[in-house]
Write an enzyme that holds these catalytic residues in place. Structure first.
Site, short mmCIF file in Angstrom:
data_model
loop_
_atom_site.label_atom_id
_atom_site.label_comp_id
_atom_site.label_asym_id
_atom_site.label_seq_id
_atom_site.Cartn_x
_atom_site.Cartn_y
_atom_site.Cartn_z
N LYS A 112 -2.59 6.21 -4.89
CA LYS A 112 -3.86 6.84 -4.20
C LYS A 112 -2.79 8.37 -5.09
O LYS A 112 -1.97 8.81 -5.00
CB LYS A 112 -3.84 6.99 -2.77
N HIS B 272 -7.84 10.05 -2.20
CA HIS B 272 -7.05 10.03 -0.31
C HIS B 272 -7.80 10.24 0.47
O HIS B 272 -7.39 10.21 1.77
CB HIS B 272 -5.42 10.59 -0.89
N TYR C 6 3.18 9.48 -0.66
CA TYR C 6 4.55 9.25 0.70
C TYR C 6 5.82 8.59 -0.62
O TYR C 6 6.64 8.85 0.15
CB TYR C 6 4.20 7.29 0.33
N ASP D 165 1.31 -1.29 -0.05
CA ASP D 165 -0.15 -0.25 -0.33
C ASP D 165 0.41 1.58 -0.28
O ASP D 165 1.51 1.71 0.95
CB ASP D 165 -0.60 0.33 1.28
#
Length: 282
Positions: free
Chosen positions: A79, A112, A54, A49
C-alpha cells in the site's frame, strides 16, 4: 454459497485471481514477520497483505520467495502510505515497495487512506497506473475511502486516467459493517477486503458470538471469519501464533445459517482501528 477452500479465488475486474482469505501482517514485528508468514504459507495461505507503513514488506516477501512455491501461486499486496500521497511522493513510495519486495511484481497496490486532498489522491492514482502499465503492479485499489472519495476516483478514471478499482479494503466486522460502502463496491464487481475481521479480539466474550461458537463447535474467531466469507468479503486475519494461524484457516467445514447471519446484524458502528472513512473530510 458454493463450497470454497483456502486456495479458492475470486476473479478481479483486472482479470487476475485473488485468494478468498489473506494473511495480514499489520503490527507484526519485522523480526518475526518472515517466520510467521512462512508458517502461514506452509499451512495453505496463498495471500499475504502487507504495507509500506507496516515496515515489514521485505520480510513478508522474503517468506514468499523462500516458500518453495512458484511466484504465481501467492498473491502479495502492499500500500501507498498516507504520508506519501501525491504523484511524486507516491511514485517514489511505489518504487521503494517494489524494490523491498523483490518479487518481480506486486499483485495488488492500494492507496492506504484518502488523506491529502483531491489533487494528492488523484496524483497517487496516476502513479499507480504508471506502475501498472510498466508491469510492476498487476491490480490497483483503495483502502479506507469514503463513498465521496470512491466517486471522485471513479469520475477521474472515467475521464481517461486509466486503471480500475479492483479492491476496496476496510475495517469490516459485525460491529463496523460499512454496508453502504460494501454495496457501492460490490455493485461494480469490486472485491471487498475486511481487515481486523476479528475485531482485534475485543468482542470475543459477546454473548451472540459465544452462542454461535457453541452451536457450531467453532471458536469465536472462526465465526467472525466465516461471517466475512459469507458476506462475500476477503477477510485478512492476522496472528503470530501458529495454532491461531491454523485455526483461522479452518473455516470451510461449516456454514452460518440465515438466522445466524441475522443475529450478527447489529445496530452499531464501533471501529477498533483508525477511521479515515469518517475522519477524512476533504
Amino acid at each position: 454459497m458454493a463450497p470454497i477452500s483456502l486456495q479458492s479465488t475470486y476473479k478481479l475486474v483486472s482479470g487476475y485471481e485473488i485468494p478468498v482469505v489473506g494473511f495480514g501482517v499489520y503490527q507484526t514485528p519485522s523480526d518475526v514477520t518472515e517466520k510467521v508468514t512462512r508458517k502461514a504459507i506452509e499451512l495453505g495461505y496463498r495471500h499475504v497483505d502487507s504495507a509500506k507503513a507496516y515496515r515489514n514488506e521485505k520480510e513478508s516477501a522474503a517468506a514468499i520467495r523462500g516458500s518453495g512455491l512458484d511466484r504465481s501461486k501467492i498473491f502479495y499486496t502492499s500500500k501507498v502510505p498516507s504520508k506519501c500521497m501525491g504523484y511524486e511522493k507516491a511514485k517514489k513510495a511505489i518504487e521503494e515497495s517494489i524494490a523491498a519486495a523483490d518479487l518481480g511484481y506486486i499483485d495488488l497496490m492500494l492507496i492506504h487512506a484518502p488523506y491529502g486532498g483531491k489533487e494528492d489522491r488523484l496524483g497517487t492514482w496516476r502513479a499507480l497506473v504508471e506502475a501498472q502499465k510498466a508491469g510492476h503492479v498487476r491490480s490497483l485499489g483503495v483502502s479506507n475511502f469514503a463513498i465521496q472519495h470512491l466517486e471522485e476516483l471513479e469520475e477521474y478514471i472515467k475521464s481517461g486516467a486509466g486503471g480500475q478499482i479492483t479492491v476496496g479494503q476496510y475495517e469490516i466486522h459485525p460491529w463496523c459493517p460499512r454496508e453502504d460502502i460494501a454495496e457501492w463496491l460490490q455493485k461494480r464487481n469490486v472485491i471487498v477486503e475486511a481487515y481486523s475481521p476479528l475485531v482485534q479480539a475485543t468482542r470475543m466474550k459477546e454473548p451472540v458470538l459465544q452462542n454461535l461458537a457453541k452451536k457450531h463447535g467453532k471458536t469465536e474467531a472462526q465465526i467472525l471469519i466465516r461471517w466475512s466469507l459469507q458476506k462475500g468479503y476477503v477477510p485478512l486475519p492476522k496472528s503470530v501464533t501458529e495454532s491461531r494461524i491454523l485455526e483461522n484457516s479452518q473455516v470451510f467445514d461449516f456454514t452460518l445459517s440465515d438466522e445466524d447471519m441475522a443475529s450478527l446484524k447489529l445496530n452499531t458502528y464501533e471501529p477498533v482501528c483508525w477511521d479515515p472513512v469518517r475522519d477524512c473530510k476533504i
